[in-house]
Design a protein around this motif. Sequence first.
Motif, PDB file in Angstrom:
ATOM      1  N   ALA A 184       0.814  -1.216   0.000  1.00 25.90           N
ATOM      2  CA  ALA A 184       0.000   0.000   0.000  1.00 25.90           C
ATOM      3  C   ALA A 184       0.849   1.269   0.000  1.00 25.90           C
ATOM      4  CB  ALA A 184      -0.929  -0.005   1.206  1.00 25.90           C
ATOM      5  N   PHE A 185       2.193   1.137   0.068  1.00 20.70           N
ATOM      6  CA  PHE A 185       3.058   2.321   0.101  1.00 20.70           C
ATOM      7  C   PHE A 185       2.895   3.124  -1.190  1.00 20.70           C
ATOM      8  CE2 PHE A 185       6.717   0.878   3.137  1.00 20.70           C
ATOM      9  CZ  PHE A 185       5.809   0.669   4.140  1.00 20.70           C
ATOM     10  N   ARG A 186       2.690   4.408  -1.044  1.00 16.99           N
ATOM     11  CA  ARG A 186       2.634   5.328  -2.178  1.00 16.99           C
ATOM     12  C   ARG A 186       3.440   6.557  -1.816  1.00 16.99           C
ATOM     13  NH1 ARG A 186       1.210   1.144  -3.567  1.00 16.99           N
ATOM     14  NH2 ARG A 186      -0.587   0.550  -4.781  1.00 16.99           N
ATOM     15  N   PRO A 187       4.362   6.979  -2.624  1.00 15.61           N
ATOM     16  CA  PRO A 187       4.664   6.391  -3.921  1.00 15.61           C
ATOM     17  C   PRO A 187       5.300   5.008  -3.765  1.00 15.61           C
ATOM     18  CG  PRO A 187       6.285   8.074  -3.396  1.00 15.61           C
ATOM     19  CD  PRO A 187       5.251   8.112  -2.306  1.00 15.61           C
ATOM     20  N   TRP A 188       5.147   4.186  -4.786  1.00 13.16           N
ATOM     21  CA  TRP A 188       5.672   2.826  -4.785  1.00 13.16           C
ATOM     22  C   TRP A 188       7.200   2.887  -4.785  1.00 13.16           C
ATOM     23  CZ3 TRP A 188       4.647  -1.753  -3.368  1.00 13.16           C
ATOM     24  CH2 TRP A 188       5.213  -2.889  -3.945  1.00 13.16           C
ATOM     25  N   PRO A 189       7.852   2.385  -3.714  1.00 11.06           N
ATOM     26  CA  PRO A 189       9.315   2.542  -3.605  1.00 11.06           C
ATOM     27  C   PRO A 189      10.122   1.683  -4.577  1.00 11.06           C
ATOM     28  CG  PRO A 189       8.445   1.305  -1.735  1.00 11.06           C
ATOM     29  CD  PRO A 189       7.270   1.756  -2.544  1.00 11.06           C
ATOM     30  N   TYR A 190       9.466   0.765  -5.293  1.00 14.46           N
ATOM     31  CA  TYR A 190      10.181  -0.153  -6.178  1.00 14.46           C
ATOM     32  C   TYR A 190       9.840   0.090  -7.643  1.00 14.46           C
ATOM     33  CZ  TYR A 190      10.181  -2.156  -1.549  1.00 14.46           C
ATOM     34  OH  TYR A 190      10.281  -2.320  -0.201  1.00 14.46           O
ATOM     35  N   ALA A 191       9.376   1.293  -7.968  1.00 16.88           N
ATOM     36  CA  ALA A 191       9.008   1.634  -9.347  1.00 16.88           C
ATOM     37  C   ALA A 191      10.187   1.370 -10.277  1.00 16.88           C
ATOM     38  CB  ALA A 191       8.577   3.091  -9.430  1.00 16.88           C
ATOM     39  N   GLY A 192       9.910   0.734 -11.398  1.00 17.14           N
ATOM     40  CA  GLY A 192      10.938   0.445 -12.383  1.00 17.14           C
ATOM     41  C   GLY A 192      11.744  -0.806 -12.097  1.00 17.14           C
ATOM     42  N   LYS A 193      11.445  -1.496 -11.003  1.00 23.82           N
ATOM     43  CA  LYS A 193      12.157  -2.729 -10.651  1.00 23.82           C
ATOM     44  C   LYS A 193      11.180  -3.903 -10.700  1.00 23.82           C
ATOM     45  CE  LYS A 193      15.611  -0.111  -9.332  1.00 23.82           C
ATOM     46  NZ  LYS A 193      16.773   0.084 -10.164  1.00 23.82           N
ATOM     47  N   ARG A 194      11.684  -5.045 -11.085  1.00 21.32           N
ATOM     48  CA  ARG A 194      10.877  -6.261 -11.007  1.00 21.32           C
ATOM     49  C   ARG A 194      10.867  -6.700  -9.555  1.00 21.32           C
ATOM     50  NH1 ARG A 194      12.302 -12.055 -13.311  1.00 21.32           N
ATOM     51  NH2 ARG A 194      14.365 -11.097 -13.234  1.00 21.32           N
ATOM     52  N   LEU A 195       9.715  -7.052  -9.024  1.00 20.29           N
ATOM     53  CA  LEU A 195       9.602  -7.497  -7.638  1.00 20.29           C
ATOM     54  C   LEU A 195       9.115  -8.941  -7.614  1.00 20.29           C
ATOM     55  CD1 LEU A 195       8.547  -5.555  -4.595  1.00 20.29           C
ATOM     56  CD2 LEU A 195       7.444  -7.727  -4.965  1.00 20.29           C
ATOM     57  N   VAL A 196       9.847  -9.780  -6.911  1.00 22.77           N
ATOM     58  CA  VAL A 196       9.483 -11.189  -6.752  1.00 22.77           C
ATOM     59  C   VAL A 196       9.047 -11.388  -5.312  1.00 22.77           C
ATOM     60  CG1 VAL A 196      10.277 -13.582  -6.855  1.00 22.77           C
ATOM     61  CG2 VAL A 196      11.166 -11.893  -8.506  1.00 22.77           C
ATOM     62  N   VAL A 197       7.827 -11.898  -5.135  1.00 24.98           N
ATOM     63  CA  VAL A 197       7.306 -12.184  -3.802  1.00 24.98           C
ATOM     64  C   VAL A 197       7.409 -13.689  -3.582  1.00 24.98           C
ATOM     65  CG1 VAL A 197       5.332 -12.036  -2.255  1.00 24.98           C
ATOM     66  CG2 VAL A 197       5.706 -10.240  -3.962  1.00 24.98           C
ATOM     67  N   LEU A 198       8.178 -14.084  -2.577  1.00 27.93           N
ATOM     68  CA  LEU A 198       8.297 -15.501  -2.230  1.00 27.93           C
ATOM     69  C   LEU A 198       7.098 -15.899  -1.390  1.00 27.93           C
ATOM     70  CD1 LEU A 198      12.052 -15.851  -1.321  1.00 27.93           C
ATOM     71  CD2 LEU A 198      10.827 -17.181  -3.034  1.00 27.93           C
ATOM     72  N   SER A 199       6.305 -16.826  -1.891  1.00 27.69           N
ATOM     73  CA  SER A 199       5.142 -17.275  -1.141  1.00 27.69           C
ATOM     74  C   SER A 199       4.600 -18.574  -1.717  1.00 27.69           C
ATOM     75  CB  SER A 199       4.029 -16.214  -1.192  1.00 27.69           C
ATOM     76  OG  SER A 199       2.874 -16.690  -0.540  1.00 27.69           O
ATOM     77  N   GLY A 200       4.208 -19.452  -0.822  1.00 25.19           N
ATOM     78  CA  GLY A 200       3.553 -20.683  -1.236  1.00 25.19           C
ATOM     79  C   GLY A 200       2.035 -20.548  -1.214  1.00 25.19           C
ATOM     80  N   THR A 201       1.540 -19.423  -0.710  1.00 23.14           N
ATOM     81  CA  THR A 201       0.095 -19.243  -0.594  1.00 23.14           C
ATOM     82  C   THR A 201      -0.455 -18.091  -1.421  1.00 23.14           C
ATOM     83  OG1 THR A 201       0.373 -17.844   1.368  1.00 23.14           O
ATOM     84  CG2 THR A 201       0.053 -20.207   1.742  1.00 23.14           C
ATOM     85  N   LEU A 202       0.355 -17.082  -1.691  1.00 23.22           N
ATOM     86  CA  LEU A 202      -0.077 -15.913  -2.453  1.00 23.22           C
ATOM     87  C   LEU A 202      -0.210 -16.277  -3.925  1.00 23.22           C
ATOM     88  CD1 LEU A 202      -0.423 -12.850  -1.605  1.00 23.22           C
ATOM     89  CD2 LEU A 202       1.804 -12.497  -2.650  1.00 23.22           C
ATOM     90  N   THR A 203      -1.185 -15.681  -4.597  1.00 21.14           N
ATOM     91  CA  THR A 203      -1.343 -15.882  -6.040  1.00 21.14           C
ATOM     92  C   THR A 203      -1.262 -14.528  -6.737  1.00 21.14           C
ATOM     93  OG1 THR A 203      -3.745 -15.589  -6.078  1.00 21.14           O
ATOM     94  CG2 THR A 203      -2.913 -17.830  -5.599  1.00 21.14           C
ATOM     95  N   ALA A 204      -1.151 -14.547  -8.050  1.00 15.81           N
ATOM     96  CA  ALA A 204      -1.104 -13.305  -8.824  1.00 15.81           C
ATOM     97  C   ALA A 204      -2.358 -12.476  -8.575  1.00 15.81           C
ATOM     98  CB  ALA A 204      -0.944 -13.614 -10.307  1.00 15.81           C
ATOM     99  N   ALA A 205      -3.488 -13.116  -8.317  1.00 16.53           N
ATOM    100  CA  ALA A 205      -4.742 -12.400  -8.060  1.00 16.53           C
ATOM    101  C   ALA A 205      -4.682 -11.607  -6.756  1.00 16.53           C
ATOM    102  CB  ALA A 205      -5.910 -13.377  -8.028  1.00 16.53           C
ATOM    103  N   ASP A 206      -3.782 -11.971  -5.842  1.00 17.75           N
ATOM    104  CA  ASP A 206      -3.635 -11.260  -4.571  1.00 17.75           C
ATOM    105  C   ASP A 206      -2.806  -9.979  -4.704  1.00 17.75           C
ATOM    106  OD1 ASP A 206      -5.035 -13.230  -3.046  1.00 17.75           O
ATOM    107  OD2 ASP A 206      -3.243 -14.495  -3.133  1.00 17.75           O
ATOM    108  N   VAL A 207      -2.171  -9.810  -5.847  1.00 15.31           N
ATOM    109  CA  VAL A 207      -1.355  -8.622  -6.098  1.00 15.31           C
ATOM    110  C   VAL A 207      -2.286  -7.513  -6.574  1.00 15.31           C
ATOM    111  CG1 VAL A 207       0.518  -7.662  -7.503  1.00 15.31           C
ATOM    112  CG2 VAL A 207       0.653 -10.037  -6.679  1.00 15.31           C
ATOM    113  N   PRO A 208      -2.214  -6.327  -5.962  1.00 18.85           N
ATOM    114  CA  PRO A 208      -3.075  -5.226  -6.412  1.00 18.85           C
ATOM    115  C   PRO A 208      -2.923  -4.978  -7.908  1.00 18.85           C
ATOM    116  CG  PRO A 208      -1.950  -4.618  -4.384  1.00 18.85           C
ATOM    117  CD  PRO A 208      -1.360  -5.927  -4.848  1.00 18.85           C
ATOM    118  N   GLU A 209      -4.032  -4.700  -8.554  1.00 18.66           N
ATOM    119  CA  GLU A 209      -4.079  -4.501 -10.014  1.00 18.66           C
ATOM    120  C   GLU A 209      -2.982  -3.570 -10.523  1.00 18.66           C
ATOM    121  OE1 GLU A 209      -5.590  -5.105 -13.802  1.00 18.66           O
ATOM    122  OE2 GLU A 209      -6.649  -5.886 -12.050  1.00 18.66           O
TER     123      GLU A 209
END
Length: 186
Positions: free
Chosen positions: A66-91
Amino acid sequence: MTTFRVFIATSLDGFIARPDGRLDWLPGATPDGVPAPAGEDHGFLAFMAGVEVVVMGRVTFETVRAFRPWPYAGKRLVVLSGTLTAADVPEELREGVVVHAGPVERLAAELREQGVGGVYVDGGQTVRAFLRAGLLDELTVTRVPVLLGEGLPLFGPLDGDVWWAHQRTQAFGSGLVQDSYRVRRE
């Protein structure tokens, strides 16, 4: 060459968050927390200039998404998780955020195969997993002059000692002190 780097803040007593995960004690981390000193980013922008990919765990992602401005703009972010899905990532973040089930050794091998240079490893559990796997190359820890008394620690049990070579120490006008290290590989 892929380099796995940590850039993280702790309280004087070694905690990276309160027991419930809140970061309100960390300058500039939350809109309602301690204000960040004007003009001091404590080296974060310079650090991020050498980063291509950010890796963090689900818990850290749920804290920062929810951080704004997004501190990782322009970087690829990999979330390590066995339970999270792409649908859980904000649009609005889906284009730059991918979910990876792990383990960290497999992710590290994939990033190396892709020719990724700098990798920012963030979040307590993720840092500890990379550390236990012997994958961390650089460690920058910024101590914030506050004692929390309890919280989530940066480090945990290891299978053996991990030695680091001191690179530099920097004190900031805000009272924060930053130490940088490179792992010693025998």
